[in-house]
Design a protein around this motif. Structure first.
Motif, PDB file in Angstrom:
ATOM      1  N   SER A 148      36.425  48.564  43.270  1.00 38.26           N
ATOM      2  CA  SER A 148      35.839  47.905  42.425  1.00 38.26           C
ATOM      3  C   SER A 148      36.562  47.367  41.260  1.00 38.26           C
ATOM      4  N   GLU A 149      36.960  48.724  40.840  1.00 38.31           N
ATOM      5  CA  GLU A 149      37.639  48.772  39.452  1.00 38.31           C
ATOM      6  C   GLU A 149      38.862  48.069  39.627  1.00 38.31           C
ATOM      7  N   ARG A 150      39.657  48.447  40.535  1.00 37.31           N
ATOM      8  CA  ARG A 150      41.103  47.873  40.903  1.00 37.31           C
ATOM      9  C   ARG A 150      40.961  46.359  40.926  1.00 37.31           C
ATOM     10  N   ALA A 151      39.978  45.849  41.781  1.00 37.07           N
ATOM     11  CA  ALA A 151      39.866  44.738  41.925  1.00 37.07           C
ATOM     12  C   ALA A 151      39.638  43.707  40.762  1.00 37.07           C
ATOM     13  N   ASP A 173      31.775  38.193  32.191  1.00 40.47           N
ATOM     14  CA  ASP A 173      32.807  38.063  30.986  1.00 40.47           C
ATOM     15  C   ASP A 173      32.925  36.669  30.631  1.00 40.47           C
ATOM     16  N   GLY A 174      32.397  35.772  31.705  1.00 36.69           N
ATOM     17  CA  GLY A 174      32.673  34.238  31.374  1.00 36.69           C
ATOM     18  C   GLY A 174      33.959  33.737  31.893  1.00 36.69           C
ATOM     19  N   LEU A 175      34.714  34.505  32.688  1.00 33.62           N
ATOM     20  CA  LEU A 175      35.885  34.225  33.261  1.00 33.62           C
ATOM     21  C   LEU A 175      35.923  33.782  34.836  1.00 33.62           C
ATOM     22  N   VAL A 176      34.732  33.764  35.340  1.00 35.57           N
ATOM     23  CA  VAL A 176      34.381  33.052  36.798  1.00 35.57           C
ATOM     24  C   VAL A 176      33.161  32.333  36.545  1.00 35.57           C
ATOM     25  N   GLU A 177      33.110  31.321  37.306  1.00 39.17           N
ATOM     26  CA  GLU A 177      32.093  30.567  37.641  1.00 39.17           C
ATOM     27  C   GLU A 177      31.709  30.200  38.979  1.00 39.17           C
ATOM     28  N   SER A 178      30.269  30.049  39.248  1.00 38.32           N
ATOM     29  CA  SER A 178      29.926  30.108  40.321  1.00 38.32           C
ATOM     30  C   SER A 178      29.484  28.447  40.755  1.00 38.32           C
ATOM     31  N   ARG A 179      30.275  27.746  41.945  1.00 33.22           N
ATOM     32  CA  ARG A 179      30.074  26.481  42.035  1.00 33.22           C
ATOM     33  C   ARG A 179      29.663  26.442  43.683  1.00 33.22           C
ATOM     34  N   GLY A 180      28.178  26.526  43.705  1.00 35.29           N
ATOM     35  CA  GLY A 180      27.633  26.557  44.998  1.00 35.29           C
ATOM     36  C   GLY A 180      27.741  28.013  45.480  1.00 35.29           C
ATOM     37  N   ARG A 181      28.194  27.926  46.545  1.00 36.66           N
ATOM     38  CA  ARG A 181      28.627  29.241  47.443  1.00 36.66           C
ATOM     39  C   ARG A 181      30.288  29.767  47.092  1.00 36.66           C
ATOM     40  N   VAL A 182      30.829  29.041  46.149  1.00 37.69           N
ATOM     41  CA  VAL A 182      32.116  29.270  45.874  1.00 37.69           C
ATOM     42  C   VAL A 182      32.314  29.702  44.354  1.00 37.69           C
ATOM     43  N   PRO A 231      33.663  45.436  47.125  1.00 38.91           N
ATOM     44  CA  PRO A 231      34.222  45.599  45.851  1.00 38.91           C
ATOM     45  C   PRO A 231      34.645  44.365  45.267  1.00 38.91           C
ATOM     46  N   VAL A 232      35.293  43.501  45.758  1.00 37.47           N
ATOM     47  CA  VAL A 232      35.496  41.972  45.472  1.00 37.47           C
ATOM     48  C   VAL A 232      34.330  41.224  44.883  1.00 37.47           C
ATOM     49  N   ARG A 233      32.960  41.365  45.653  1.00 37.81           N
ATOM     50  CA  ARG A 233      32.122  40.692  45.070  1.00 37.81           C
ATOM     51  C   ARG A 233      31.538  41.344  43.796  1.00 37.81           C
ATOM     52  N   GLU A 234      31.671  42.845  43.669  1.00 38.23           N
ATOM     53  CA  GLU A 234      31.307  43.299  42.333  1.00 38.23           C
ATOM     54  C   GLU A 234      32.188  43.143  41.221  1.00 38.23           C
ATOM     55  N   ALA A 235      33.595  43.061  41.996  1.00 34.21           N
ATOM     56  CA  ALA A 235      34.438  42.484  40.523  1.00 34.21           C
ATOM     57  C   ALA A 235      34.311  41.107  40.160  1.00 34.21           C
ATOM     58  N   LEU A 236      33.915  40.225  41.154  1.00 32.88           N
ATOM     59  CA  LEU A 236      33.591  38.777  40.627  1.00 32.88           C
ATOM     60  C   LEU A 236      32.226  38.584  39.895  1.00 32.88           C
ATOM     61  N   SER A 237      31.301  39.607  40.178  1.00 29.92           N
ATOM     62  CA  SER A 237      30.202  39.437  39.287  1.00 29.92           C
ATOM     63  C   SER A 237      30.470  39.993  37.920  1.00 29.92           C
ATOM     64  N   ARG A 238      31.184  40.934  37.783  1.00 30.00           N
ATOM     65  CA  ARG A 238      31.733  41.484  36.508  1.00 30.00           C
ATOM     66  C   ARG A 238      32.451  40.493  35.731  1.00 30.00           C
ATOM     67  N   LEU A 239      33.198  39.582  36.354  1.00 28.75           N
ATOM     68  CA  LEU A 239      34.085  38.572  35.671  1.00 28.75           C
ATOM     69  C   LEU A 239      33.175  37.369  35.410  1.00 28.75           C
ATOM     70  N   ALA A 240      32.136  37.109  36.159  1.00 31.03           N
ATOM     71  CA  ALA A 240      31.267  36.111  35.790  1.00 31.03           C
ATOM     72  C   ALA A 240      30.742  36.357  34.601  1.00 31.03           C
ATOM     73  N   ARG A 266      41.191  39.972  36.707  1.00 31.11           N
ATOM     74  CA  ARG A 266      41.120  40.097  35.209  1.00 31.11           C
ATOM     75  C   ARG A 266      42.730  39.454  34.558  1.00 31.11           C
ATOM     76  N   ASP A 267      43.533  40.562  34.931  1.00 27.86           N
ATOM     77  CA  ASP A 267      44.837  40.201  34.464  1.00 27.86           C
ATOM     78  C   ASP A 267      45.466  38.931  35.174  1.00 27.86           C
ATOM     79  N   ASP A 268      45.333  38.724  36.284  1.00 23.90           N
ATOM     80  CA  ASP A 268      45.549  37.090  36.935  1.00 23.90           C
ATOM     81  C   ASP A 268      44.966  36.063  36.122  1.00 23.90           C
ATOM     82  N   ILE A 269      43.826  36.180  35.906  1.00 27.47           N
ATOM     83  CA  ILE A 269      43.244  34.935  35.342  1.00 27.47           C
ATOM     84  C   ILE A 269      43.878  35.025  33.812  1.00 27.47           C
ATOM     85  N   LEU A 270      43.838  36.025  33.098  1.00 26.46           N
ATOM     86  CA  LEU A 270      44.028  36.228  31.476  1.00 26.46           C
ATOM     87  C   LEU A 270      45.736  35.849  31.550  1.00 26.46           C
ATOM     88  N   ASN A 271      46.384  35.906  32.429  1.00 24.95           N
ATOM     89  CA  ASN A 271      48.068  35.565  32.220  1.00 24.95           C
ATOM     90  C   ASN A 271      48.345  34.137  32.969  1.00 24.95           C
TER      91      ASN A 271
END
Length: 231
Positions: A4-7, A52-61, A41-50, A12-17
């Motif tokens: 989850s940390e790696r994900a 951080d304000g870097l990911v948004e939820s649009r319904g199921r996506v 782990p992807v689900r956990e990573a996306l939750s952390r990014l959300a 995060r790096d891909d989004i910031l850059n």
């Protein structure tokens, strides 16, 4: 390192850059396959990014959070409130040796008319050191926390001006004035110079936002930019 940390670190790096562009979909299955991990782990990573304000939820996506004109305006409104106060406190409590070195760095960079890739990296490294120096000088835990949360988003905004050497030279000159004001313990000038710098930065980012999100930058279904013009 946990999966989850790696994900989280990779996304995060891909989004910031800007390898993952604003609005890019982040489907768990596709992201998991690309990163070579399971969906949990992807689900956990996306939750952390959300968070951080870097990911948004649009319904199921889940998608990469937008960075349009409205978002940037709000971001810089917050920057003005936090950064000008931080500059005041840094001028009051600074370590002169730290800001003397930064002043010399920005004086040198402001005289450049062209920037190689290494020189661009050196400029942004100096900006990061400047931000860290101010954060370290203010001696206010609450303000430090707010600044750290804000600066995550500034990394994305700064990438928009990465290919503009004239703006980098002007930005270095603006940082030079702030550093000199902090060294002189002139709180008013430090805050005012910071406000001027923020205004110039916002104008520049707004001007370059449209080209940065042009069609040729649209990547795969994951939103990974395929053009070399990532910034």
């Amino acid at each position: 390192m946990k999966a989850s940390e790696r994900a989280y670190a990779s996304l995060r790096d891909d989004i910031l850059n800007w390898r993952l562009l604003p609005g890019a979909p982040l489907a768990e299955i596709e992201v998991a396959e690309r990163l070579g991990v399971s969906r949990t782990p992807v689900r956990e990573a996306l939750s952390r990014l959300a968070a951080d304000g870097l990911v948004e939820s649009r319904g199921r996506v889940d998608i990469v959070a937008d960075l349009g004109a409205d978002h940037l305006t709000e971001l810089f409104e917050l920057r003005e409130a936090l950064d000008t106060q931080a500059a005041r406190l840094a001028a009051r409590r600074r370590d002169p040796d730290v800001f003397r070195l930064l002043r010399d760095d920005f004086a040198r960079i402001s005289r450049q008319s062209t920037f190689t890739e290494n020189e661009r990296d050196a400029f942004y490294a100096a900006v990061d050191r400047f931000d860290d120096a101010i954060t370290g000088a203010i001696d206010n835990a609450y303000l430090k926390t707010a600044l750290r949360a804000l600066r995550v988003h500034l990394v994305r905004a700064r990438r928009l001006s990465r290919e503009n050497p004239e703006r980098m030279a002007r930005a270095a000159a603006e940082h030079l004035i702030i550093a000199e004001a902090i060294l002189a313990q002139n709180e008013t000038l430090a805050a005012q110079a910071t406000a001027v710098h923020l205004h110039s930065s916002l104008v520049n980012v707004m001007e370059t936002l449209r080209p940065a999100r042009s069609p040729e930058l649209i990547g795969t279904s994951l939103g990974v930019a395929t053009s070399e013009k990532e910034s």
